[in-house]
Structures are given as C-alpha cells and as structure tokens.
Design a protein around this motif. Structure first.
Motif, PDB file in Angstrom:
ATOM      1  N   SER A 437       6.576 -11.747  -6.406  1.00 26.94           N
ATOM      2  CA  SER A 437       7.479 -11.846  -5.265  1.00 26.94           C
ATOM      3  C   SER A 437       6.942 -12.801  -4.207  1.00 26.94           C
ATOM      4  O   SER A 437       5.938 -12.510  -3.552  1.00 26.94           O
ATOM      5  N   ARG A 438       7.645 -13.911  -4.034  1.00 25.44           N
ATOM      6  CA  ARG A 438       7.300 -14.844  -2.958  1.00 25.44           C
ATOM      7  C   ARG A 438       7.587 -14.198  -1.606  1.00 25.44           C
ATOM      8  O   ARG A 438       6.831 -14.418  -0.644  1.00 25.44           O
ATOM      9  N   ASP A 439       8.649 -13.418  -1.515  1.00 25.24           N
ATOM     10  CA  ASP A 439       9.010 -12.791  -0.245  1.00 25.24           C
ATOM     11  C   ASP A 439       7.935 -11.799   0.209  1.00 25.24           C
ATOM     12  O   ASP A 439       7.518 -11.814   1.376  1.00 25.24           O
ATOM     13  N   ARG A 440       7.489 -10.914  -0.700  1.00 26.04           N
ATOM     14  CA  ARG A 440       6.458  -9.940  -0.318  1.00 26.04           C
ATOM     15  C   ARG A 440       5.152 -10.638   0.037  1.00 26.04           C
ATOM     16  O   ARG A 440       4.368 -10.125   0.841  1.00 26.04           O
ATOM     17  N   SER A 441       4.955 -11.809  -0.547  1.00 27.34           N
ATOM     18  CA  SER A 441       3.719 -12.555  -0.278  1.00 27.34           C
ATOM     19  C   SER A 441       3.709 -13.142   1.129  1.00 27.34           C
ATOM     20  O   SER A 441       2.651 -13.499   1.635  1.00 27.34           O
ATOM     21  N   GLY A 442       4.860 -13.230   1.735  1.00 28.21           N
ATOM     22  CA  GLY A 442       4.928 -13.756   3.098  1.00 28.21           C
ATOM     23  C   GLY A 442       4.941 -12.679   4.155  1.00 28.21           C
ATOM     24  O   GLY A 442       4.988 -12.980   5.357  1.00 28.21           O
ATOM     25  N   MET A 443       4.873 -11.419   3.749  1.00 29.81           N
ATOM     26  CA  MET A 443       4.915 -10.307   4.689  1.00 29.81           C
ATOM     27  C   MET A 443       3.508  -9.836   5.043  1.00 29.81           C
ATOM     28  O   MET A 443       2.537 -10.147   4.343  1.00 29.81           O
ATOM     29  N   GLU A 444       3.411  -9.083   6.128  1.00 27.16           N
ATOM     30  CA  GLU A 444       2.144  -8.469   6.534  1.00 27.16           C
ATOM     31  C   GLU A 444       2.239  -6.965   6.259  1.00 27.16           C
ATOM     32  O   GLU A 444       3.265  -6.345   6.532  1.00 27.16           O
ATOM     33  N   TRP A 445       1.139  -6.382   5.738  1.00 31.23           N
ATOM     34  CA  TRP A 445       1.177  -5.016   5.236  1.00 31.23           C
ATOM     35  C   TRP A 445       0.116  -4.143   5.901  1.00 31.23           C
ATOM     36  O   TRP A 445      -0.975  -4.611   6.215  1.00 31.23           O
ATOM     37  N   ASP A 446       0.454  -2.867   6.079  1.00 31.73           N
ATOM     38  CA  ASP A 446      -0.508  -1.908   6.609  1.00 31.73           C
ATOM     39  C   ASP A 446      -1.509  -1.530   5.525  1.00 31.73           C
ATOM     40  O   ASP A 446      -1.131  -1.244   4.383  1.00 31.73           O
ATOM     41  N   LEU A 447      -2.772  -1.514   5.879  1.00 29.55           N
ATOM     42  CA  LEU A 447      -3.804  -1.167   4.907  1.00 29.55           C
ATOM     43  C   LEU A 447      -3.603   0.236   4.326  1.00 29.55           C
ATOM     44  O   LEU A 447      -3.731   0.415   3.106  1.00 29.55           O
ATOM     45  N   PRO A 448      -3.280   1.275   5.129  1.00 31.36           N
ATOM     46  CA  PRO A 448      -3.089   2.608   4.551  1.00 31.36           C
ATOM     47  C   PRO A 448      -2.023   2.639   3.457  1.00 31.36           C
ATOM     48  O   PRO A 448      -2.167   3.363   2.472  1.00 31.36           O
ATOM     49  N   LEU A 449      -0.957   1.859   3.615  1.00 30.57           N
ATOM     50  CA  LEU A 449       0.080   1.820   2.593  1.00 30.57           C
ATOM     51  C   LEU A 449      -0.485   1.290   1.282  1.00 30.57           C
ATOM     52  O   LEU A 449      -0.236   1.846   0.207  1.00 30.57           O
ATOM     53  N   ILE A 450      -1.259   0.227   1.358  1.00 32.79           N
ATOM     54  CA  ILE A 450      -1.847  -0.358   0.153  1.00 32.79           C
ATOM     55  C   ILE A 450      -2.836   0.605  -0.476  1.00 32.79           C
ATOM     56  O   ILE A 450      -2.853   0.797  -1.700  1.00 32.79           O
ATOM     57  N   LEU A 451      -3.645   1.251   0.326  1.00 37.12           N
ATOM     58  CA  LEU A 451      -4.626   2.198  -0.207  1.00 37.12           C
ATOM     59  C   LEU A 451      -3.932   3.379  -0.876  1.00 37.12           C
ATOM     60  O   LEU A 451      -4.353   3.848  -1.946  1.00 37.12           O
ATOM     61  N   ASN A 452      -2.851   3.863  -0.271  1.00 37.76           N
ATOM     62  CA  ASN A 452      -2.143   5.027  -0.809  1.00 37.76           C
ATOM     63  C   ASN A 452      -1.401   4.712  -2.108  1.00 37.76           C
ATOM     64  O   ASN A 452      -1.217   5.600  -2.951  1.00 37.76           O
ATOM     65  N   GLU A 453      -0.958   3.467  -2.279  1.00 36.44           N
ATOM     66  CA  GLU A 453      -0.187   3.103  -3.460  1.00 36.44           C
ATOM     67  C   GLU A 453      -1.042   2.475  -4.554  1.00 36.44           C
ATOM     68  O   GLU A 453      -0.519   2.094  -5.611  1.00 36.44           O
TER      69      GLU A 453
END
Length: 468
Positions: A437-453
């Motif tokens: 996903s090019r779109d998701r690659s341009g977004m900024e993400w919360d670290l807890p979300l990434i750790l939880n998933e």
C-alpha cells in the motif's frame, strides 16, 4: 434412523464442553471466513467433523448458545486440531485447569512448543541423514574439493500449522487417534522425504601461495618471498533443498485434492487464531497498480527506496509457484531494506528469486519468517530480533537511522499476515513502508497500534527485526 436416535448425553456433554471452551474467546471469531471455506470442502476429514454431522440435531442446540457468546459457528471449533486445543472431549487442560483451553495461552503455548520441538527434532534428524548422504557421495567421487550450500544450516524452516493440518486431514474420520506422538511417528518413518540434494561439478581455479624465508648473508636479515601458483581443481557443489509441506501432502500424508484444500483452510484458521502470521497473502481479487516508477521516502531518518508488490512490473512475476503480487510481501520488504541500506538496488523480482532459491518461500503461505534475518545477513547487514515488548528499542533504532521489518497480523495492515518496514520516527509517530500500500506508506502510525498488531508467535527472532 435407529443409529441417530441413540442417547445424546455423550455428544451433548462434548458439545457443551466445546461451548464452554469458547466462552469469552472473542478473538476466535477472526477465523469465521476460513472456517466456512473448510466446512464447505465436505467429504472425509479429520478432528471431530464426523461427530458434528452425526449429532447435528444436538449440536444445533449448542450452536445457539455459542452464537450468543461469540457469533461463531461450532464448526470452527471442530476445525481446530485437537492436538493443539485438546479436542472436544476436554474443556480444560491440566496445564491450566482454571481456564478453558481456547482461552488459555499457557495450555496452547505448551502444546505448540511440544509440536514445534517434535517437528524440529525430526527435521534435524532428516538433515543429519541428508548430510551423511552427501558425505558418502563425495567419498565415492574423484573431486578435489566440495562445497555444501545449505540454507537450513542454522535452523530448519517449516510451517507447523500446515504440518498439523495435513496430519489431521490425513486421519480422515479417525479423529480419536490424533496425537503428537502419532504425527511424530509418521514423520520419522518418512525422514528420507524431508530433504533432498542436487549436485554439480565445477572447474575452479585455485591459487596457492608459497612463502619462502631466506637470510641475507651480508646483513643477516630475513627476506620473505611469496610465490603464487594456480591450478585447476574439480569441485562438487551440493545444494540442500527442503521438499516443503506441499511435498509432504503428496508423499507423506498422501492427501486427496479435497483433503489438501481442507488442510489449507485448516492451517489458515490456526494461523488467524494464533496470530503467528504464517500465512501472508492478499485477498482473492486484488488489483495490480500502474508502475510507480522510482519512489523514495526522505521524511524519515534514512532515505528509503520504496517497492510495491502490486506494481505491474512485479505483481505477476513468480515467487516459487506463486506470484509476488499475492504472496511476495516478504521479498518486497527486504528489497526495500537492502536497496535503502546498501549500494545494491535489488527489486522484488530479484529478491523473490533469491528467497525461493535459498529455501525461504513457503507455498501458498508467503515466506518463512527466517527470510528476514537471512536476507539481511546475505547482503552484509547487521540484524537483531526484537520482541513487541521492547518498543523503546524499536524507536531508538529508527531514530539512529536503522530500519525495522515487522510481521503483522490481522488489523490495519492485513487480514492475515504481512511484512512491513518501519522506516523512521516523525513527531512521535512511526513511518512505514508497506509493500502492499502506497497510501499506508505515506501515513504516520502510533507505535502501540503497531506493537499490538504484530505477530504473537513469530519465528526467527521476530516479530521485529532491527536491520542496519
């Protein structure tokens, strides 16, 4: 009709236990779609499907109770192999008597560890056998030297979910005999089918350096002289191959086409339930995208070269017998990392070829997790595994210009399993390079979300790999 009118106390008890096992286990609902596919396969199958059909009237009452708790079909419970979850006969495990098995991480992890250890042990024995065969072959030839290319030298690669699923499917209706010991017996009886090797003869130019030390009579000082001579030698090059779970389905478990289909769905159910991301594939009907050309992200600590597995230049290219578009997130993620951190520009096609040739492609499942550290090392990059519990270490690594590959489970990035690249930190948010996903690659993400998933049962040191 007489057979179906027998007392229902035993099946009712088993069904009630099944309902008790799933009470509160909402996460199991993630696998509804996979269970439906598995149930549709029909025909002979393992675990307790025969029991379900034979006692369908009784179980119909149980389904009402289960739906009230979870909105999940009872068939899913029957699809989960009893060697992991204890089947329908026991709602609780002696390892954790206070918690229903499906809700007990202790019981499930214990069984998974035993299964993985069992399979790994048999694979190690098979590897020892194939290496001995290579030594025997080499001893009988007249070559001057040998080289063994063995991608599995450090540890075996295998999809435990698919092993279990194929084994259970092979049992047909004999679900009562399903056990880890029985599966081990079958694997050990067929160790000779686990690995194979190919060989080729090469002519190699070998340089020999001869060092001569002489003493100058007039000065008494030593003088060193090096003489280089070359010779042509005959070498045998052996390449070890893992025959793969698809081979096991044919040659060890002897599955029918119907059983193979069921086994695939069985294994996907397990992967979704366990959150191990062993299945990395995009949903059917995914669309390719027009060529992105050259894309570089420069908003993080390290400039990143971006590739997308759905790019029309790569999507239809082979990844083993699969394709990059549907299954190539692993090679695409590593093409991003290698192209960004080294002087080599390695596109997804080249990385997919390398992954396949070195044994990290897993048929219809994407990539073994070991692809990530192996590819990093192959391109000379330092790599270190990191657990989801050490988020600060990930942030520090990104802040210092390193990249982090993550294996994700169902959530914002995937419906099953998916490799992404964490490429930097900006204003306290995580920047990513998502191969799908090019779109998701341009977004900024919360670290807890990434750790939880992130995957909860990642192999090879994951679910995060710090590289650079």
């Amino acid at each position: 009709m007489a057979e179906n009118n027998r007392p229902a106390a035993e099946p009712l008890q088993k069904g009630a236990q099944a309902a008790q096992m799933v009470r509160g286990a909402v996460k199991t609902g993630k696998a509804i779609a996979g269970a439906a596919k598995g149930a549709a396969a029909g025909g002979p199958y393992g675990a307790a499907a025969g029991f379900v059909w034979e006692n369908r009237k009784v179980i119909g009452k149980i389904i009402i109770a289960v739906i009230a708790f979870m909105m999940i079909p009872i068939m899913l419970i029957c699809m989960l192999p009893s060697i992991i979850f204890g089947g329908l006969t026991e709602a609780f495990s002696p390892k954790d008597p206070g918690t229903p098995i499906l809700n007990s991480s202790a019981a499930i992890d214990s069984n998974l560890t035993e299964i993985s250890t069992t399979v790994s042990t048999v694979l190690s024995e098979g590897m020892a056998d194939i290496l001995q065969s290579i030594e025997t072959d080499y001893a009988s030839c007249t070559a001057d030297g040998k080289e063994i290319i063995n991608p599995y030298e450090s540890s075996p690669n295998f999809n435990a979910n698919l092993f279990v699923a194929q084994y259970c499917s092979a049992k047909n209706e004999d679900y009562a005999s399903v056990s880890i010991a029985d599966m081990e017996k079958i694997l050990r009886q067929n160790k000779d089918k686990l690995y194979s090797y190919t060989k080729k003869e090469e002519q190699r130019t070998v340089e020999t350096v001869t060092v001569t030390v002489t003493v100058d009579a007039s000065t008494g000082k030593e003088k060193t002289t090096e003489t280089v001579t070359t010779s042509i030698e005959k070498w045998m090059v052996y390449t070890v191959s893992y025959n793969g779970e698809a081979y096991f389905a044919d040659e060890i478990f002897h599955l029918t086409a119907e059983q193979k289909k069921l086994a695939d769905d069985y294994a996907q159910n397990l992967s979704l339930f366990l959150g191990d991301s062993m299945f990395q594939s995009l949903p059917e009907g995914y669309q390719t995208i027009a060529s992105l050309g050259t894309v570089r992200f420069t908003d993080g600590q390290t400039p990143v070269v971006y590739f997308n597995q759905l790019d029309e230049r790569y999507a239809s290219q082979p990844y083993g017998t699969d394709n990059i578009g549907g299954y190539g997130c692993g090679p695409t993620a590593m093409s991003i990392v290698v192209s960004s951190l080294t002087s080599d520009m390695v596109d997804p096609v080249e990385m997919a070829k390398w992954s396949y040739e070195n044994g990290y492609w897993c048929s219809k499942s994407g990539s073994y997790h070991a692809l990530i550290p192996a590819a990093a090392k192959a391109w000379g990059l330092p790599v270190e595994g990191c657990p989801a519990s050490d988020g600060q270490k990930i942030v520090d690594a990104l802040s210092n210009g390193k990249l982090v590959v993550a294996i994700m489970t169902k959530g914002h990035f995937t419906n099953s399993g998916h490799f992404i690249v964490l490429r930097g930190v900006k204003d306290g948010k995580i920047l990513v390079a998502d191969p799908a996903s090019r779109d998701r690659s341009g977004m900024e993400w919360d670290l807890p979300l990434i750790l939880n998933e992130a995957s909860t049962h990642a192999a090879a040191g994951g679910p995060f790999w710090i590289i650079g």
